[in-house]
Design an enzyme around this catalytic site. Structure first.
Site, PDB file in Angstrom:
ATOM      1  N   LYS A   1       1.663   4.511  -2.870  1.00 39.96           N
ATOM      2  CA  LYS A   1       1.500   5.936  -2.620  1.00 39.96           C
ATOM      3  C   LYS A   1       2.821   6.687  -2.792  1.00 39.96           C
ATOM      4  O   LYS A   1       2.837   7.831  -3.257  1.00 39.96           O
ATOM      5  CB  LYS A   1       0.934   6.159  -1.221  1.00 39.96           C
TER       6      LYS A   1
ATOM      7  N   TYR B   1       0.826  -1.213   0.000  1.00 34.72           N
ATOM      8  CA  TYR B   1       0.000   0.000   0.000  1.00 34.72           C
ATOM      9  C   TYR B   1       0.856   1.258   0.000  1.00 34.72           C
ATOM     10  O   TYR B   1       0.701   2.131  -0.865  1.00 34.72           O
ATOM     11  CB  TYR B   1      -0.938  -0.002   1.211  1.00 34.72           C
TER      12      TYR B   1
END
Length: 303
Positions: free
Chosen positions: A175, A171
């Site tokens: 980003k 994750y």
């Protein structure tokens, strides 16, 4: 069209900048995306809500190439007067390759597909949602493969991370890659050169149902988060602080801001990084320095 028209009369009374503008919001079926869509509609905008659940205008799976194309086709068809801005909020945090496909490659695909639609508008805007988790280190190999644009190879790396027990790093790696891609491209001829400001908002831990059911439901995990991502203004923060920032970046007022990753994180970024981003000045390369010296001397000779 159902779900798109906001309260235009109230917007006119308040002179709201969002009145008569049309926005596409992904992830509008829950969390930050849902609140943002409601706020924009209440401010007089037409909002094309996109997601995977019920109650949206466009349902599409952004982990697939066809789903990404279908979303853009349908959104363009629904936007009778054109699209003024896009807010790409959709994302998941699960430790699996689908997170990579949605958060990074899905977001970049939509940016590329919507860009021609934005280019002809008088005040076009594009905003993506990053995360304060990008302040932590990600997997360098995965980030690099994302930036190379190789989705299949990146997915294989993600699968390997899952098998080795490092799935949670996927994750924040997506980003980190998204932030870096934005910094590389926002000032390019495709975006700033075409008059399209492109920015990101990086939320901290805010009060969504997902946060309450996952990160904040376990007291031990919540204590870990308090150290890993300290938020001196409070944890969890208000969702409206995040959606307010996105809303401003979508507005005509945000005409001179681009390439920024705006941390709306209750102070996590400043707590973790302090003054370090500003400790060293910009170091100009030889070509840029040479041009600056040339024009300085030329200006002096003309006096």
């Amino acid at each position: 069209m159902a779900g798109r028209t906001g309260n235009s009369e109230r917007a006119r009374a308040g002179g709201n900048e969002h009145e008569d503008r049309t926005y596409v919001v992904t992830g509008a079926d829950s969390g930050i995306g849902a609140v943002l869509a409601d706020q924009l509609a209440a401010a007089g905008a037409s909002v094309i809500r996109c997601g995977v659940g019920p109650g949206v205008d466009v349902q599409a799976d952004l982990t697939t190439v066809e789903g990404r194309r279908a979303l853009v086709r349908q959104a363009v068809a629904l936007a009778d007067s054109g699209i003024d801005g896009i807010a790409l909020v959709a994302g998941i945090g699960e430790p699996k390759p689908a997170t990579l496909r949605l958060n990074y490659f899905g977001t970049l695909a939509l940016l590329g597909l919507f860009r021609p639609e934005l280019a002809g508008r008088p005040n076009p805007r594009a905003v993506v949602v990053s995360s304060a988790s990008s302040l932590s280190a990600g997997d360098a190999e995965l980030v690099d493969m994302c930036l190379r644009g190789d989705e299949a190879a990146a997915a294989r790396i993600a699968e390997r991370l899952v098998r080795s027990g490092r799935g949670p790093v996927i994750y924040r790696s997506t980003k980190i890659a998204l932030n870096r891609w934005l910094r590389r491209n926002a000032g390019s001829s495709d975006w700033a050169g075409a008059g399209i400001p492109l920015n990101a908002v990086a939320p901290g831990i805010v009060d969504t149902s997902t946060a309450r059911e996952t990160m904040l439901s376990d007291p031990a995990r919540a204590r870990v988060l308090a150290d890993a991502l300290p938020q001196p203004l409070g944890m969890p923060g208000p969702v409206e602080a995040v959606t307010g920032a996105i809303g401003w970046l979508l507005s005509p007022s945000a005409s001179f801001v681009t390439g920024q990753v705006l941390f709306v994180d209750g102070g996590a970024e400043v707590s973790l990084r302090g003054e370090s981003p500003y400790r060293d000045g910009v170091r100009y390369g030889p070509m840029r320095m040479g041009r600056m010296v040339f024009w300085t001397l030329w200006g002096r000779l003309r006096r």
